[in-house]
Each structure stands twice: as structure tokens, then as C-alpha cells.
Design a protein around this motif. Structure first.
Motif, PDB file in Angstrom:
ATOM      1  N   VAL A   1    -104.085  -1.300-113.110  1.00 10.41           N
ATOM      2  CA  VAL A   1    -103.915  -0.518-111.897  1.00 10.41           C
ATOM      3  C   VAL A   1    -105.260   0.004-111.383  1.00 10.41           C
ATOM      4  CG1 VAL A   1    -102.897   1.581-110.946  1.00 10.41           C
ATOM      5  CG2 VAL A   1    -101.542   0.105-112.438  1.00 10.41           C
ATOM      6  N   MET A   2    -106.108   0.477-112.291  1.00 14.08           N
ATOM      7  CA  MET A   2    -107.397   0.993-111.858  1.00 14.08           C
ATOM      8  C   MET A   2    -108.253  -0.102-111.227  1.00 14.08           C
ATOM      9  SD  MET A   2    -107.236   4.168-112.308  1.00 14.08           S
ATOM     10  CE  MET A   2    -108.941   4.585-111.944  1.00 14.08           C
ATOM     11  N   ARG A   3    -108.254  -1.268-111.831  1.00 11.92           N
ATOM     12  CA  ARG A   3    -109.005  -2.365-111.232  1.00 11.92           C
ATOM     13  C   ARG A   3    -108.364  -2.787-109.917  1.00 11.92           C
ATOM     14  NH1 ARG A   3    -112.719  -5.993-112.606  1.00 11.92           N
ATOM     15  NH2 ARG A   3    -112.857  -5.141-114.712  1.00 11.92           N
ATOM     16  N   GLY A   4    -107.031  -2.813-109.864  1.00 11.73           N
ATOM     17  CA  GLY A   4    -106.359  -3.192-108.634  1.00 11.73           C
ATOM     18  C   GLY A   4    -106.650  -2.239-107.497  1.00 11.73           C
ATOM     19  N   ILE A   5    -106.735  -0.951-107.793  1.00 13.93           N
ATOM     20  CA  ILE A   5    -107.062   0.033-106.753  1.00 13.93           C
ATOM     21  C   ILE A   5    -108.503  -0.151-106.272  1.00 13.93           C
ATOM     22  CG2 ILE A   5    -107.399   2.499-106.329  1.00 13.93           C
ATOM     23  CD1 ILE A   5    -105.028   3.048-108.141  1.00 13.93           C
ATOM     24  N   SER A   6    -109.398  -0.448-107.207  1.00 16.58           N
ATOM     25  CA  SER A   6    -110.813  -0.567-106.849  1.00 16.58           C
ATOM     26  C   SER A   6    -111.083  -1.766-105.950  1.00 16.58           C
ATOM     27  CB  SER A   6    -111.669  -0.668-108.110  1.00 16.58           C
ATOM     28  OG  SER A   6    -111.385  -1.876-108.805  1.00 16.58           O
ATOM     29  N   VAL A   7    -110.290  -2.822-106.035  1.00 18.25           N
ATOM     30  CA  VAL A   7    -110.531  -4.005-105.212  1.00 18.25           C
ATOM     31  C   VAL A   7    -109.510  -4.149-104.087  1.00 18.25           C
ATOM     32  CG1 VAL A   7    -111.590  -5.226-107.133  1.00 18.25           C
ATOM     33  CG2 VAL A   7    -109.142  -5.503-106.716  1.00 18.25           C
ATOM     34  N   GLY A   8    -108.614  -3.199-103.945  1.00 14.69           N
ATOM     35  CA  GLY A   8    -107.679  -3.226-102.834  1.00 14.69           C
ATOM     36  C   GLY A   8    -106.370  -3.922-103.104  1.00 14.69           C
ATOM     37  N   GLU A   9    -106.075  -4.241-104.349  1.00 17.78           N
ATOM     38  CA  GLU A   9    -104.788  -4.857-104.648  1.00 17.78           C
ATOM     39  C   GLU A   9    -103.665  -3.842-104.470  1.00 17.78           C
ATOM     40  OE1 GLU A   9    -102.417  -7.132-108.269  1.00 17.78           O
ATOM     41  OE2 GLU A   9    -104.269  -6.054-108.689  1.00 17.78           O
ATOM     42  N   TYR A  10    -103.905  -2.616-104.923  1.00 18.46           N
ATOM     43  CA  TYR A  10    -102.939  -1.532-104.760  1.00 18.46           C
ATOM     44  C   TYR A  10    -103.516  -0.515-103.787  1.00 18.46           C
ATOM     45  CZ  TYR A  10    -101.342  -3.582-109.152  1.00 18.46           C
ATOM     46  OH  TYR A  10    -100.942  -4.453-110.112  1.00 18.46           O
TER      47      TYR A  10
ATOM     48  N   CYS B   1    -103.350   3.254-102.040  1.00 19.49           N
ATOM     49  CA  CYS B   1    -102.885   4.608-102.329  1.00 19.49           C
ATOM     50  C   CYS B   1    -103.690   5.599-101.506  1.00 19.49           C
ATOM     51  CB  CYS B   1    -103.038   4.898-103.817  1.00 19.49           C
ATOM     52  SG  CYS B   1    -102.305   6.453-104.313  1.00 19.49           S
ATOM     53  N   ASP B   2    -102.991   6.540-100.870  1.00 21.82           N
ATOM     54  CA  ASP B   2    -103.649   7.527-100.014  1.00 21.82           C
ATOM     55  C   ASP B   2    -103.910   8.844-100.730  1.00 21.82           C
ATOM     56  OD1 ASP B   2    -103.550   5.715 -97.916  1.00 21.82           O
ATOM     57  OD2 ASP B   2    -101.559   6.398 -97.289  1.00 21.82           O
ATOM     58  N   LYS B   3    -103.149   9.132-101.774  1.00 18.91           N
ATOM     59  CA  LYS B   3    -103.277  10.413-102.447  1.00 18.91           C
ATOM     60  C   LYS B   3    -103.754  10.223-103.878  1.00 18.91           C
ATOM     61  CE  LYS B   3     -99.559  12.550 -99.751  1.00 18.91           C
ATOM     62  NZ  LYS B   3     -98.258  13.258 -99.837  1.00 18.91           N
ATOM     63  N   VAL B   4    -104.645  11.089-104.295  1.00 17.62           N
ATOM     64  CA  VAL B   4    -105.157  11.029-105.657  1.00 17.62           C
ATOM     65  C   VAL B   4    -104.051  11.336-106.659  1.00 17.62           C
ATOM     66  CG1 VAL B   4    -106.822  12.006-107.281  1.00 17.62           C
ATOM     67  CG2 VAL B   4    -107.459  11.668-104.881  1.00 17.62           C
ATOM     68  N   SER B   5    -103.137  12.228-106.293  1.00 17.58           N
ATOM     69  CA  SER B   5    -102.047  12.575-107.217  1.00 17.58           C
ATOM     70  C   SER B   5    -101.166  11.377-107.520  1.00 17.58           C
ATOM     71  CB  SER B   5    -101.204  13.703-106.606  1.00 17.58           C
ATOM     72  OG  SER B   5    -100.652  13.297-105.357  1.00 17.58           O
TER      73      SER B   5
ATOM     74  N   ILE C   1    -102.187   8.277-107.625  1.00 19.84           N
ATOM     75  CA  ILE C   1    -102.953   7.448-108.557  1.00 19.84           C
ATOM     76  C   ILE C   1    -102.786   7.976-109.975  1.00 19.84           C
ATOM     77  CG2 ILE C   1    -105.253   6.642-109.185  1.00 19.84           C
ATOM     78  CD1 ILE C   1    -106.026   6.747-106.308  1.00 19.84           C
ATOM     79  N   LEU C   2    -102.838   9.279-110.112  1.00 18.95           N
ATOM     80  CA  LEU C   2    -102.697   9.860-111.449  1.00 18.95           C
ATOM     81  C   LEU C   2    -101.316   9.613-112.027  1.00 18.95           C
ATOM     82  CD1 LEU C   2    -104.505  13.293-110.857  1.00 18.95           C
ATOM     83  CD2 LEU C   2    -105.427  11.230-111.906  1.00 18.95           C
ATOM     84  N   ASN C   3    -100.305   9.654-111.172  1.00 18.84           N
ATOM     85  CA  ASN C   3     -98.945   9.419-111.662  1.00 18.84           C
ATOM     86  C   ASN C   3     -98.741   7.967-112.061  1.00 18.84           C
ATOM     87  OD1 ASN C   3     -98.138  12.084-111.307  1.00 18.84           O
ATOM     88  ND2 ASN C   3     -97.491  11.749-109.180  1.00 18.84           N
ATOM     89  N   VAL C   4     -99.273   7.060-111.247  1.00 20.33           N
ATOM     90  CA  VAL C   4     -99.093   5.644-111.518  1.00 20.33           C
ATOM     91  C   VAL C   4     -99.791   5.236-112.796  1.00 20.33           C
ATOM     92  CG1 VAL C   4     -99.643   3.324-110.687  1.00 20.33           C
ATOM     93  CG2 VAL C   4     -98.724   5.011-109.110  1.00 20.33           C
ATOM     94  N   THR C   5    -100.957   5.807-113.039  1.00 25.87           N
ATOM     95  CA  THR C   5    -101.741   5.443-114.232  1.00 25.87           C
ATOM     96  C   THR C   5    -101.408   6.293-115.458  1.00 25.87           C
ATOM     97  OG1 THR C   5    -103.511   6.893-113.446  1.00 25.87           O
ATOM     98  CG2 THR C   5    -103.659   4.567-112.867  1.00 25.87           C
ATOM     99  N   PHE C   6    -100.343   7.101-115.337  1.00 29.62           N
ATOM    100  CA  PHE C   6     -99.823   7.867-116.476  1.00 29.62           C
ATOM    101  C   PHE C   6    -100.841   8.887-117.018  1.00 29.62           C
ATOM    102  CE2 PHE C   6     -96.550   4.887-116.296  1.00 29.62           C
ATOM    103  CZ  PHE C   6     -97.071   3.618-116.361  1.00 29.62           C
TER     104      PHE C   6
END
Length: 501
Positions: A477-486, A488-492, A494-499
Motif C-alpha cells: 500500500v505504501m509503495r502504491g500510494i507513492s506511485v499513484g496506484e492508490y 487518498c486525500d486524507k492522511v488518516s 492512509i493510516l487506517n489502510v496501512t493498519f
């Protein structure tokens, strides 16, 4: 989940929803830029990679993959069928494998009523057993069913007619051509001397295309008569006869792998000649005086066993043939053919990787990349399914719940999800190698890569109980967010998705 349609590598492209800066070279898989150098864009509704399916894709039955068509699709749930097939007891000849006149019920059907894998799927409904009666011997089978009696042992002469009766002219011609190809593979017949010819890489049609075109042609009795004359001339001087234009015998003989793929493709495409191929190889292995020829024959037989199964009529005699042969070779062939009876016929001829493993008598080692940048080697054979591969990976790294995990394969900038089902992993590898060959490169240089990652996320995942799975999901998920695969507008979020609490 809805059942997915098949996805051919050559027809798959990654859909992009927004432009991604060209400077970003990392991918949602790993940092191997040589094999995946474009960012993956996410689908907002599914939070997963969006894949555009090719317009030529068709639904593929689980046990009936179409010849030369990608089987890279999510499998249907047929575990019940497999379990029933494993538990069924095989009935020997007294329970009706023959219909009383020396032929099976299947032989009474016309060629047009049999589809590309009907025989294999029907055969998978019974469990192979060790035949003990003398009627199951190889010599007895040859005496009963062969058109020419007393020809069940080694020979280097031409065939005047196929070993088993054929109703279709194309099957007749294909059987004669397969005999020549098998003799060349085993070293019992020299290759034709084509002189100094220059072949441009990538110009030859794919083997699946060649086989399909041969069978689509119409043949007459005159074609059969002329072909038999040409074979008589060919066997007089195999290396310098100059005989050409023989049906089902390619002008370019190619290398050893090309011959193996071609003769195996004949059996994959045409159920009616599978027994013929098995019988031809078994004949050459009977009383063969050459050690080199014998080893080559067993390698070829193991590749047949991992690609398609013999019919119910031949199966008892074939198992008895294996039982009477050297266990060094026969045990592997028996294991493969039993698995093939359950999983059905494959969709592509053997890959370069399978051929090398068969020659060396070793298991296939497949590299798998995990989302935490770790890599591992897993063992496989020609019949290994994606489901078996996923279970093996989970057992090795200690994942307790494999829900949502799948295997992905990439080739250059193409990606396909293989799912978590009963499709053969080596069919995906073989398809990648065929694509590489069509681009003018060797199959051995095919740059395919396999990845183990989450295809979908389950709501019942417990991050504390399955730490290994949580770590892999976190890196993905972290790599996907960094390259635009996922997205997300809110940091919260991201924290929930990545547990992360």
C-alpha cells in the motif's frame, strides 16, 4: 466476487487515469525498472490496479483451456469436482472401458463432436489405478489396437499408416508427421540438411498458429497418397533427400525446443491423436538399444504427461508400461500424468524453462518477488497451479490467512493477474516466452517476473494475528500510494489502510 474473464498478456494494458511525472520510475511492485517502468494508476472505486481486458478475450472453462489462448484468468470454483475425481475408484476393462469390438465408446463419435479438450476433461472423472491384469500390458494393447500387428517395439523405419486407426485425414497426416518429428527428437533420424539459410528472428509464426493452420486445411485421399510417397523418399536419405511440402511437417525444422513444442502442440490441440503420440514414444522406448535415444524419449514422454493425458482406453496399459520400466524415469512420468488427469489439458506447449528442467531431471525453480523487496525460489512442475503456488508461498513465509493474495506476472510493461485458482503457472510463463520470441529474442531471455501481492483486501483481516501478511500489505500500500496506484486525500485514511494505530 464476480467471475473474471480471461486476460491475454498481449491484449492487456494498464489504464491510466491521470498523468504521472516521467521522473517517477518506481512501480507498485518493486524497484526493478527494467521490467516494469511505468507507474500504475488506481481505480478510485476499487483501490486496485485497473486492467483493460482485450476485446478478443473469451470465457475459458476451468478444465478446458483453449489451445493457444491465454489462461491467465481467475479460476472458477471447481474444488468439488477435483475432490470427487480424486476419490473415485477407477474401473478396469471389465467395467466397460471397451465396447466389445475393440474400440471405446469415444471412438464411435465423429471428430466434429469432440472439442479441443473433451477427452481430457472426461478422463479426469476417474482415478488412475495400478493395473494388475495381463490384458493391460503394452504388448497386449498393441496387439489389440494397432493397425499393423507386431510393431510395438523400437524401429527407425517410416510409418505406412498411423499406429491407431484415424477417421479424419488431418489426424492421419499429423500422425505420420509426428512420427518423423519424434524420431528426430530422439536422435533416431537425422535432421534435413537445409544448407546455409538465414532465418530472421521473430518472422516465423508461433507454434500454436502453425498447428492451427495445418488442421484448418482440407485434405484429400490424393494428399495422403502423395505424402506417403514423400515419406518413402525422405527415409531413404533423411539428411539430403530434399523432400518438401509435406503436410504437418514444418519446412524449418528449428532447434530441439521447437520440435518438442510442435509435437506437444499437436496433442494439445487435437485430442484424437494424443494416444497416437503416447504410443509412438512408448514404441521407441521398447527395446531401444541406444542410451541417448532412451533418455531423450523419457524426457519427451514427461513433457507429454505434463501437457495432456492419454485416453481411458490407453491409460491402464500406459501405467503398466511405466510400472515395467525403469523407476528413475517412470516415477516422474506417472506422477505428472496422474496430476494431468485431474487438472486437464494445458493451453500452451512446454516453455524453455520446463524443457531445461526436464532435460536435467530437476524440479522447476520459479523466482517470486514479495512486496517487502524480498525474493524467494519455489519449486513447481508442469502441472502446478496458481493456487498451489500461493499455498506454497504462504507456508514458506508463515502467512496464516491467504485470502486476497494472488500471483501477478509482468512482461516488459504489461501486467496480468493470475488470480488464486487452478490455472497452470507454466502456461503463463510459456505465453510470455512466446511473446518474447515473436519480438525476435530467445525464449531464455524472456524478462517475465512473478509477484505475490494482494489482489483484494478483506475486512476481517486482523493485523495483530497475522504479522507477516500485515507487513506485506503495508509495503504494497505504501509503495502504491507513492506511485499513484492508490489515491487518498486524507492522511488518516492512509493510516487506517496501512493498519498503523
Amino acid at each position: 466476487m464476480a467471475e473474471r474473464r480471461s486476460k491475454n498478456i498481449s491484449n492487456i494494458s494498464v489504464t491510466k487515469e491521470r498523468a504521472v511525472p516521467s521522473k517517477i520510475s518506481a512501480s507498485a511492485f518493486d524497484d526493478d525498472d527494467r521490467h516494469f517502468d511505468t507507474s500504475l494508476a488506481a481505480d478510485e472505486t476499487s483501490n486496485r490496479t485497473s486492467i483493460k481486458r482485450g476485446s478478443t478475450s473469451t470465457d475459458i472453462a476451468e478444465l478446458n483451456p483453449k489451445f493457444g489462448t491465454s489462461t491467465l484468468s481467475k479460476s472458477a470454483p471447481i474444488a468439488e469436482k477435483v475432490a470427487a475425481a480424486l476419490n473415485e475408484q477407477a474401473n478396469a476393462e471389465e467395467n466397460g472401458l471397451t465396447n466389445g469390438n475393440g474400440s471405446t465408446d469415444r471412438d464411435s463419435e465423429g471428430p466434429s463432436s469432440i472439442h479441443s479438450d473433451e477427452i481430457a476433461s472426461s478422463s479426469s472423472s476417474f482415478e488412475l489405478s495400478d493395473p494388475s491384469s495381463s490384458s493391460s500390458s503394452w504388448a497386449k494393447f498393441a496387439q489389440t489396437y494397432f493397425q499393423t500387428k507386431g510393431c510395438h517395439s523400437y524401429s527407425c523405419s517410416s510409418l505406412q499408416q498411423p499406429l491407431l486407426p484415424k477417421k479424419d485425414r488431418s489426424d492421419h497426416l499429423a500422425s505420420l508427421a509426428s512420427w518423423v518429428t519424434i524420431l528426430r527428437i530422439m536422435g533416431d533420424l537425422p535432421d534435413a540438411d537445409v544448407g546455409d539459410t538465414l532465418a530472421v528472428a521473430g518472422t516465423a509464426p508461433a507454434v500454436v498458429t502453425t498447428v492451427r493452420e495445418y488442421f484448418q486445411k482440407k485434405y484429400t485421399k490424393k494428399d495422403i497418397e502423395e505424402t506417403q510417397k514423400r515419406y518413402s523418399e525422405l527415409f531413404k536419405d533423411p539428411a539430403h533427400s530434399g523432400v518438401t511440402s509435406i503436410p504437418f511437417l514444418p519446412e524449418r525444422s528449428g532447434g530441439m525446443l521447437d520440435k518438442v513444442q510442435y509435437v506437444t502442440a499437436l496433442g494439445i490441440y487435437r485430442p484424437e491423436i494424443r494416444d497416437e503420440l503416447y504410443c509412438q514414444v512408448c514404441r521407441q522406448l521398447t527395446n531401444n538399444p541406444s542410451r541417448n535415444s532412451t533418455v531423450r524419449g523419457w524426457v519427451l514422454l514427461s513433457l507429454f504427461a505434463g501437457s495432456f493425458a492419454p485416453s481411458e482406453r490407453l491409460a491402464p496399459s500406459f501405467l503398466q508400461f511405466l510400472k515395467d520400466s525403469s523407476p528413475v524415469f517412470a516415477e516422474k512420468v506417472e506422477r505428472l500424468v496422474r496430476r494431468t488427469f485431474i487438472s486437464g489439458t494445458r493451453g500452451f506447449p512446454p516453455s524453455w524453462l520446463e524443457f531445461q528442467a526436464a532435460k536435467n531431471g530437476k524440479p522447476i525453480l520459479i523466482p517470486i518477488a514479495l512486496m517487502n523487496n524480498h525474493r524467494m525460489l519455489v519449486t513447481a512442475d508442469s502441472v502446478t497451479t496458481v493456487q498451489e503456488l500461493c499455498h506454497q508461498i504462504c507456508d514458506r513465509i508463515g502467512i496464516t490467512d491467504d485470502s486476497g493474495f494472488s500471483v501477478y506476472i509482468t512482461l516488459m510493461q504489461r501486467i496480468s493477474c493470475l488470480g488464486h485458482g487452478l490455472h497452470r503457472i507454466m502456461d503463463a510463463v510459456a505465453e510470455c516466452e512466446q511473446n518474447t520470441k515473436q519480438m525476435g529474442m530467445r525464449e531464455s531471455s524472456s524478462a517475465w517476473r512473478l509477484y505475490f501481492r494482494k489482489e483484494y483486501f478483506v475486512p476481517w483481516h486482523n493485523a495483530k494475528l497475522d504479522e507477516i501478511s500485515t507487513e506485506l500489505v503495508y509495503h504494497q500500500v505504501m509503495r502504491g500510494i507513492s506511485v499513484g496506484e492508490y489515491k487518498c486525500d486524507k492522511v488518516s485514511t492512509i493510516l487506517n489502510v496501512t493498519f498503523v494505530d
